[in-house]
Design a protein around this motif. Structure first.
Motif, short mmCIF file in Angstrom:
data_model
loop_
_atom_site.label_atom_id
_atom_site.label_comp_id
_atom_site.label_asym_id
_atom_site.label_seq_id
_atom_site.Cartn_x
_atom_site.Cartn_y
_atom_site.Cartn_z
N LEU A 17 0.86 -1.17 0.00
CA LEU A 17 0.00 0.00 0.00
C LEU A 17 0.90 1.22 0.00
O LEU A 17 1.71 1.41 0.91
CB LEU A 17 -0.91 0.03 1.24
N ALA A 59 -7.49 -4.47 1.06
CA ALA A 59 -6.47 -5.19 1.84
C ALA A 59 -6.35 -6.64 1.37
O ALA A 59 -5.24 -7.18 1.29
CB ALA A 59 -6.80 -5.13 3.33
N ALA A 65 -4.52 -2.97 5.89
CA ALA A 65 -3.29 -3.43 5.23
C ALA A 65 -2.33 -4.03 6.26
O ALA A 65 -1.80 -5.14 6.06
CB ALA A 65 -2.63 -2.28 4.48
N VAL A 84 0.51 -6.48 5.01
CA VAL A 84 0.90 -5.71 3.82
C VAL A 84 1.79 -4.53 4.25
O VAL A 84 1.48 -3.83 5.22
CB VAL A 84 -0.36 -5.19 3.08
#
Length: 188
Positions: A5, A69, A100, A105
């Motif tokens: 992200l 996500a 996220a 992530v």
């Protein structure tokens, strides 16, 4: 392998106020989540960038954050932009960053223009200590209560306000904070 992200700052007035890194990320990512697809398309068209845009705003962020996500957890890279400036600074994005992170992530900021910092740098007010306070409440009684809580603050205070409420907000600021210097900045 999870995606990434990217929190990408966009111009706050002049389309040339974007970093080379931001342009590269917008060209390389799989999709762009944005507050207003029409505004973002203007920026993308100006730089010849063709990427899918996904609306992400205060009215859909709860469900969209999970959806995005999951895409990033599957390997996609998403750039989050706002209409102007840095996402999450008085704009949506908090839920997406949380989602996220919870999906493992990586979240990578791509810094750039900031209306608050731009205004502060040209205001002629003290910059050694300042406090960003976001948007003032819409109702006068709420504004005055918030301003009253800040009355003893010695740092420079930065508030955002909409054009249609600025005069009323300035009246409340004068009534509560008195003879304190005030600078109004727009179209930075």
């Amino acid at each position: 392998m999870t995606g990434t992200l990217f929190i990408v700052a966009t111009p706050i007035g002049n389309l040339e106020d974007i970093t080379l890194r931001a342009l590269r990320i917008l060209k390389e990512c799989d999709a762009i989540a944005c507050e207003d697809t029409r505004q973002t398309r203007k920026l993308l068209e100006h730089y010849g960038i063709s990427k899918p845009v996904i609306s992400y705003h205060e009215h859909n962020e709860r469900e969209r954050a999970t959806e995005l996500a999951e895409k990033m957890a599957e390997g996609q890279s998403i750039a989050l932009v706002t209409d102007a400036g840095t996402p999450l600074v008085s704009d949506p994005g908090y839920r997406l960053v949380q989602a996220a992170i919870s999906h493992g992530v990586s979240v990578v900021p791509i810094p750039g223009p900031s209306a608050a910092i731009g205004a502060l740098s040209a205001a002629g007010l003290a910059t050694d200590s300042f406090r960003f306070c976001g948007f003032l409440p819409p109702k006068s009684s709420q504004r005055r209560k918030l301003l009253e809580e800040s009355k003893q603050e010695t740092a420079t205070l930065i508030y955002y306000e909409t054009p249609h409420r600025i005069l009323e907000a300035l009246e409340d600021i004068a009534a509560v904070l008195g003879n304190r210097p005030v600078v109004v900045a727009r179209e930075l």
